[in-house]
Design a protein around this motif. Sequence first.
Motif, short mmCIF file in Angstrom:
data_model
loop_
_atom_site.label_atom_id
_atom_site.label_comp_id
_atom_site.label_asym_id
_atom_site.label_seq_id
_atom_site.Cartn_x
_atom_site.Cartn_y
_atom_site.Cartn_z
N LEU A 61 0.82 -1.21 0.00
CA LEU A 61 0.00 0.00 0.00
C LEU A 61 0.85 1.26 0.00
CD1 LEU A 61 -2.87 -0.95 2.50
CD2 LEU A 61 -3.00 -0.78 0.00
N HIS A 62 1.93 1.24 0.77
CA HIS A 62 2.81 2.41 0.83
C HIS A 62 3.43 2.68 -0.54
CE1 HIS A 62 6.08 5.10 1.80
NE2 HIS A 62 5.49 5.33 2.98
N ALA A 63 3.93 1.65 -1.19
CA ALA A 63 4.54 1.83 -2.51
C ALA A 63 3.50 2.34 -3.51
CB ALA A 63 5.17 0.52 -2.99
N TRP A 64 2.28 1.84 -3.41
CA TRP A 64 1.21 2.29 -4.30
C TRP A 64 0.86 3.76 -4.06
CZ3 TRP A 64 -4.33 2.29 -2.63
CH2 TRP A 64 -5.17 2.78 -3.63
N LEU A 65 0.65 4.13 -2.79
CA LEU A 65 0.29 5.51 -2.49
C LEU A 65 1.44 6.48 -2.79
CD1 LEU A 65 -1.78 5.01 0.78
CD2 LEU A 65 -2.64 5.60 -1.50
N ASP A 70 2.95 5.44 -11.41
CA ASP A 70 4.26 5.07 -11.96
C ASP A 70 4.55 3.62 -11.58
OD1 ASP A 70 6.93 4.76 -12.70
OD2 ASP A 70 7.51 6.75 -11.99
N PHE A 71 4.18 2.70 -12.48
CA PHE A 71 4.29 1.27 -12.23
C PHE A 71 5.72 0.88 -11.86
CE2 PHE A 71 4.60 -3.20 -13.37
CZ PHE A 71 3.39 -3.71 -12.93
N GLU A 72 6.68 1.30 -12.68
CA GLU A 72 8.06 0.90 -12.45
C GLU A 72 8.59 1.43 -11.11
OE1 GLU A 72 12.45 0.90 -14.60
OE2 GLU A 72 10.71 1.65 -15.71
N ALA A 73 8.34 2.69 -10.81
CA ALA A 73 8.83 3.27 -9.55
C ALA A 73 8.20 2.57 -8.35
CB ALA A 73 8.53 4.77 -9.50
N CYS A 81 12.90 -2.98 -0.65
CA CYS A 81 12.74 -3.34 0.77
C CYS A 81 13.30 -4.73 1.07
CB CYS A 81 11.27 -3.29 1.16
SG CYS A 81 10.56 -1.64 1.06
N GLY A 82 13.45 -5.57 0.05
CA GLY A 82 13.99 -6.91 0.25
C GLY A 82 12.98 -7.85 0.88
N GLY A 83 13.42 -9.07 1.12
CA GLY A 83 12.55 -10.08 1.72
C GLY A 83 11.67 -10.75 0.69
N ASP A 84 10.41 -10.89 1.01
CA ASP A 84 9.44 -11.59 0.17
C ASP A 84 8.96 -10.66 -0.95
OD1 ASP A 84 7.68 -13.46 -0.80
OD2 ASP A 84 6.28 -13.34 0.88
N THR A 85 9.88 -10.23 -1.79
CA THR A 85 9.58 -9.21 -2.79
C THR A 85 8.63 -9.69 -3.87
OG1 THR A 85 11.57 -9.78 -4.04
CG2 THR A 85 11.75 -7.99 -2.43
N ASP A 86 8.63 -10.99 -4.17
CA ASP A 86 7.72 -11.46 -5.22
C ASP A 86 6.27 -11.31 -4.79
OD1 ASP A 86 8.26 -13.54 -3.37
OD2 ASP A 86 7.65 -15.07 -4.81
N THR A 87 5.98 -11.57 -3.53
CA THR A 87 4.61 -11.43 -3.04
C THR A 87 4.20 -9.96 -3.00
OG1 THR A 87 4.84 -13.44 -1.72
CG2 THR A 87 3.05 -11.93 -1.12
N VAL A 88 5.06 -9.12 -2.45
CA VAL A 88 4.75 -7.69 -2.37
C VAL A 88 4.57 -7.11 -3.77
CG1 VAL A 88 5.51 -5.42 -1.56
CG2 VAL A 88 6.00 -7.44 -0.18
N ALA A 89 5.47 -7.45 -4.69
CA ALA A 89 5.39 -6.93 -6.05
C ALA A 89 4.17 -7.46 -6.79
CB ALA A 89 6.67 -7.26 -6.82
N ALA A 90 3.76 -8.69 -6.52
CA ALA A 90 2.56 -9.22 -7.17
C ALA A 90 1.31 -8.47 -6.71
CB ALA A 90 2.42 -10.72 -6.87
N ILE A 91 1.20 -8.24 -5.42
CA ILE A 91 0.07 -7.47 -4.90
C ILE A 91 0.09 -6.06 -5.47
CG2 ILE A 91 -0.92 -6.44 -2.80
CD1 ILE A 91 0.21 -8.93 -1.28
N LEU A 92 1.24 -5.44 -5.38
CA LEU A 92 1.40 -4.07 -5.84
C LEU A 92 1.18 -3.95 -7.35
CD1 LEU A 92 2.25 -1.15 -5.29
CD2 LEU A 92 4.63 -1.92 -5.49
N GLY A 93 1.71 -4.89 -8.11
CA GLY A 93 1.53 -4.87 -9.55
C GLY A 93 0.07 -4.92 -9.95
N GLY A 94 -0.71 -5.72 -9.22
CA GLY A 94 -2.14 -5.77 -9.49
C GLY A 94 -2.83 -4.45 -9.21
N ILE A 95 -2.46 -3.82 -8.11
CA ILE A 95 -3.09 -2.55 -7.72
C ILE A 95 -2.70 -1.43 -8.69
CG2 ILE A 95 -3.23 -0.77 -5.94
CD1 ILE A 95 -2.69 -3.02 -3.87
N VAL A 96 -1.40 -1.24 -8.88
CA VAL A 96 -0.95 -0.15 -9.75
C VAL A 96 -1.32 -0.45 -11.20
CG1 VAL A 96 1.03 1.20 -10.55
CG2 VAL A 96 0.93 0.45 -8.19
N GLY A 97 -1.17 -1.71 -11.61
CA GLY A 97 -1.52 -2.08 -12.98
C GLY A 97 -2.97 -1.82 -13.31
N ALA A 98 -3.85 -2.04 -12.35
CA ALA A 98 -5.27 -1.75 -12.58
C ALA A 98 -5.49 -0.27 -12.82
CB ALA A 98 -6.11 -2.21 -11.38
N GLY A 99 -4.67 0.55 -12.23
CA GLY A 99 -4.81 2.00 -12.39
C GLY A 99 -4.17 2.54 -13.66
#
Length: 173
Positions: A61-65, A70-73, A81-99
Amino acid sequence: DVFARRARQVLSGDGADEMARLTDAVVASCGRGESTLAFAESLGLRTGVSGYMYHTVPVALHAWLSHPRDFEAAIRAAVECGGDTDTVAAILGGIVGAGVGKEGIPARWIKGIWEWPHDIAWLESLASQLRWVATTGVAEKPVDVPFLSVALRNFGFTCLVLGHGLRRLLPPY
Protein backbone atom coordinates in the motif's frame (compact mmCIF):
# COMPACT_ATOMS: atom_id res chain seq x y z
CA ASP A 1 -6.79 10.52 4.45
CA VAL A 2 -9.78 9.60 2.24
CA PHE A 3 -8.13 6.23 1.61
CA ALA A 4 -7.59 5.59 5.33
CA ARG A 5 -11.21 6.54 6.16
CA ARG A 6 -12.57 4.24 3.45
CA ALA A 7 -10.27 1.41 4.55
CA ARG A 8 -11.56 1.72 8.13
CA GLN A 9 -15.15 1.47 6.84
CA VAL A 10 -14.35 -1.70 4.90
CA LEU A 11 -12.26 -3.41 7.57
CA SER A 12 -14.17 -5.47 10.09
CA GLY A 13 -13.67 -8.65 12.06
CA ASP A 14 -10.56 -10.17 13.59
CA GLY A 15 -7.46 -8.11 12.95
CA ALA A 16 -9.37 -5.11 11.62
CA ASP A 17 -8.00 -2.80 14.30
CA GLU A 18 -4.42 -3.82 13.51
CA MET A 19 -4.87 -3.37 9.75
CA ALA A 20 -6.62 -0.02 10.31
CA ARG A 21 -3.70 1.11 12.51
CA LEU A 22 -1.21 0.02 9.85
CA THR A 23 -3.21 1.74 7.12
CA ASP A 24 -3.16 4.95 9.14
CA ALA A 25 0.62 4.55 9.51
CA VAL A 26 0.95 4.09 5.73
CA VAL A 27 -1.03 7.25 5.02
CA ALA A 28 0.90 9.26 7.64
CA SER A 29 4.24 8.06 6.26
CA CYS A 30 3.25 8.94 2.70
CA GLY A 31 2.08 12.34 3.92
CA ARG A 32 5.54 12.95 5.36
CA GLY A 33 7.08 11.94 2.03
CA GLU A 34 8.96 8.96 3.48
CA SER A 35 10.28 6.30 1.16
CA THR A 36 8.75 2.84 1.16
CA LEU A 37 12.06 1.48 2.46
CA ALA A 38 11.99 3.92 5.40
CA PHE A 39 8.39 2.91 6.10
CA ALA A 40 9.29 -0.80 6.05
CA GLU A 41 12.17 -0.14 8.42
CA SER A 42 9.80 1.73 10.76
CA LEU A 43 7.79 -1.50 10.96
CA GLY A 44 10.95 -3.31 12.08
CA LEU A 45 11.53 -4.90 8.67
CA ARG A 46 15.20 -3.96 8.36
CA THR A 47 16.12 -7.38 6.92
CA GLY A 48 13.24 -7.41 4.43
CA VAL A 49 9.49 -7.81 4.25
CA SER A 50 8.17 -11.14 5.47
CA GLY A 51 5.20 -12.95 3.97
CA TYR A 52 3.11 -12.01 7.01
CA MET A 53 0.11 -10.04 5.79
CA TYR A 54 0.60 -7.27 8.37
CA HIS A 55 4.01 -6.68 6.79
CA THR A 56 3.31 -7.38 3.12
CA VAL A 57 0.06 -5.44 2.65
CA PRO A 58 1.15 -2.18 4.34
CA VAL A 59 4.40 -2.12 2.33
CA ALA A 60 2.49 -2.73 -0.92
CA LEU A 61 0.00 0.00 0.00
CA HIS A 62 2.81 2.41 0.83
CA ALA A 63 4.54 1.83 -2.51
CA TRP A 64 1.21 2.29 -4.30
CA LEU A 65 0.29 5.51 -2.49
CA SER A 66 3.82 6.82 -3.07
CA HIS A 67 3.76 6.03 -6.81
CA PRO A 68 0.10 5.57 -7.84
CA ARG A 69 0.66 6.30 -11.56
CA ASP A 70 4.26 5.07 -11.96
CA PHE A 71 4.29 1.27 -12.23
CA GLU A 72 8.06 0.90 -12.45
CA ALA A 73 8.83 3.27 -9.55
CA ALA A 74 6.24 1.54 -7.35
CA ILE A 75 7.62 -1.94 -8.03
CA ARG A 76 11.20 -0.77 -7.55
CA ALA A 77 10.29 0.86 -4.22
CA ALA A 78 8.76 -2.39 -2.98
CA VAL A 79 11.60 -4.60 -4.22
CA GLU A 80 14.14 -2.28 -2.62
CA CYS A 81 12.74 -3.34 0.77
CA GLY A 82 13.99 -6.91 0.25
CA GLY A 83 12.55 -10.08 1.72
CA ASP A 84 9.44 -11.59 0.17
CA THR A 85 9.58 -9.21 -2.79
CA ASP A 86 7.72 -11.46 -5.22
CA THR A 87 4.61 -11.43 -3.04
CA VAL A 88 4.75 -7.69 -2.37
CA ALA A 89 5.39 -6.93 -6.05
CA ALA A 90 2.56 -9.22 -7.17
CA ILE A 91 0.07 -7.47 -4.90
CA LEU A 92 1.40 -4.07 -5.84
CA GLY A 93 1.53 -4.87 -9.55
CA GLY A 94 -2.14 -5.77 -9.49
CA ILE A 95 -3.09 -2.55 -7.72
CA VAL A 96 -0.95 -0.15 -9.75
CA GLY A 97 -1.52 -2.08 -12.98
CA ALA A 98 -5.27 -1.75 -12.58
CA GLY A 99 -4.81 2.00 -12.39
CA VAL A 100 -2.32 2.51 -15.22
CA GLY A 101 -3.36 -0.26 -17.61
CA LYS A 102 -1.05 -1.99 -20.06
CA GLU A 103 0.13 1.39 -21.35
CA GLY A 104 1.56 2.26 -17.94
CA ILE A 105 3.68 -0.89 -17.64
CA PRO A 106 7.16 -0.65 -19.15
CA ALA A 107 7.11 -2.32 -22.58
CA ARG A 108 10.40 -4.10 -21.86
CA TRP A 109 8.78 -5.75 -18.83
CA ILE A 110 5.80 -6.94 -20.87
CA LYS A 111 8.10 -8.22 -23.59
CA GLY A 112 9.97 -10.27 -20.98
CA ILE A 113 6.90 -12.18 -19.76
CA TRP A 114 7.16 -15.90 -20.31
CA GLU A 115 4.22 -17.71 -18.77
CA TRP A 116 3.76 -20.81 -20.93
CA PRO A 117 1.14 -21.83 -21.92
CA HIS A 118 -0.29 -18.35 -21.40
CA ASP A 119 1.12 -15.74 -23.75
CA ILE A 120 0.58 -11.97 -23.85
CA ALA A 121 -2.52 -12.37 -26.05
CA TRP A 122 -4.05 -14.75 -23.47
CA LEU A 123 -3.27 -12.34 -20.62
CA GLU A 124 -4.82 -9.46 -22.59
CA SER A 125 -7.94 -11.58 -23.20
CA LEU A 126 -8.16 -12.33 -19.47
CA ALA A 127 -7.75 -8.63 -18.62
CA SER A 128 -10.47 -7.72 -21.11
CA GLN A 129 -12.83 -10.29 -19.59
CA LEU A 130 -12.10 -9.03 -16.05
CA ARG A 131 -12.69 -5.44 -17.16
CA TRP A 132 -16.03 -6.49 -18.73
CA VAL A 133 -17.15 -8.29 -15.57
CA ALA A 134 -16.07 -5.37 -13.35
CA THR A 135 -17.95 -2.91 -15.56
CA THR A 136 -21.13 -4.87 -16.20
CA GLY A 137 -21.22 -7.44 -13.42
CA VAL A 138 -21.93 -10.07 -16.09
CA ALA A 139 -19.52 -12.86 -16.96
CA GLU A 140 -19.60 -13.83 -20.60
CA LYS A 141 -17.68 -16.69 -22.15
CA PRO A 142 -14.81 -17.53 -19.81
CA VAL A 143 -11.25 -17.32 -21.04
CA ASP A 144 -10.05 -20.75 -22.13
CA VAL A 145 -7.50 -22.35 -19.84
CA PRO A 146 -5.52 -25.13 -21.58
CA PHE A 147 -5.84 -27.66 -18.76
CA LEU A 148 -3.35 -30.25 -20.03
CA SER A 149 -0.67 -27.63 -20.75
CA VAL A 150 -1.15 -25.97 -17.36
CA ALA A 151 -1.02 -29.36 -15.60
CA LEU A 152 2.22 -30.22 -17.44
CA ARG A 153 3.76 -26.86 -16.54
CA ASN A 154 2.72 -27.21 -12.89
CA PHE A 155 4.15 -30.74 -12.75
CA GLY A 156 7.47 -29.38 -14.02
CA PHE A 157 7.47 -26.60 -11.42
CA THR A 158 6.61 -29.10 -8.67
CA CYS A 159 9.56 -31.29 -9.67
CA LEU A 160 11.84 -28.25 -9.72
CA VAL A 161 10.74 -27.08 -6.27
CA LEU A 162 10.94 -30.55 -4.73
CA GLY A 163 14.35 -31.12 -6.33
CA HIS A 164 15.60 -27.84 -4.91
CA GLY A 165 14.21 -28.67 -1.47
CA LEU A 166 15.72 -32.15 -1.47
CA ARG A 167 19.07 -30.78 -2.63
CA ARG A 168 19.12 -28.50 0.42
CA LEU A 169 19.06 -31.60 2.63
CA LEU A 170 22.48 -32.63 1.32
CA PRO A 171 25.81 -31.15 2.36
CA PRO A 172 27.01 -28.46 2.15
CA TYR A 173 23.98 -27.02 3.85
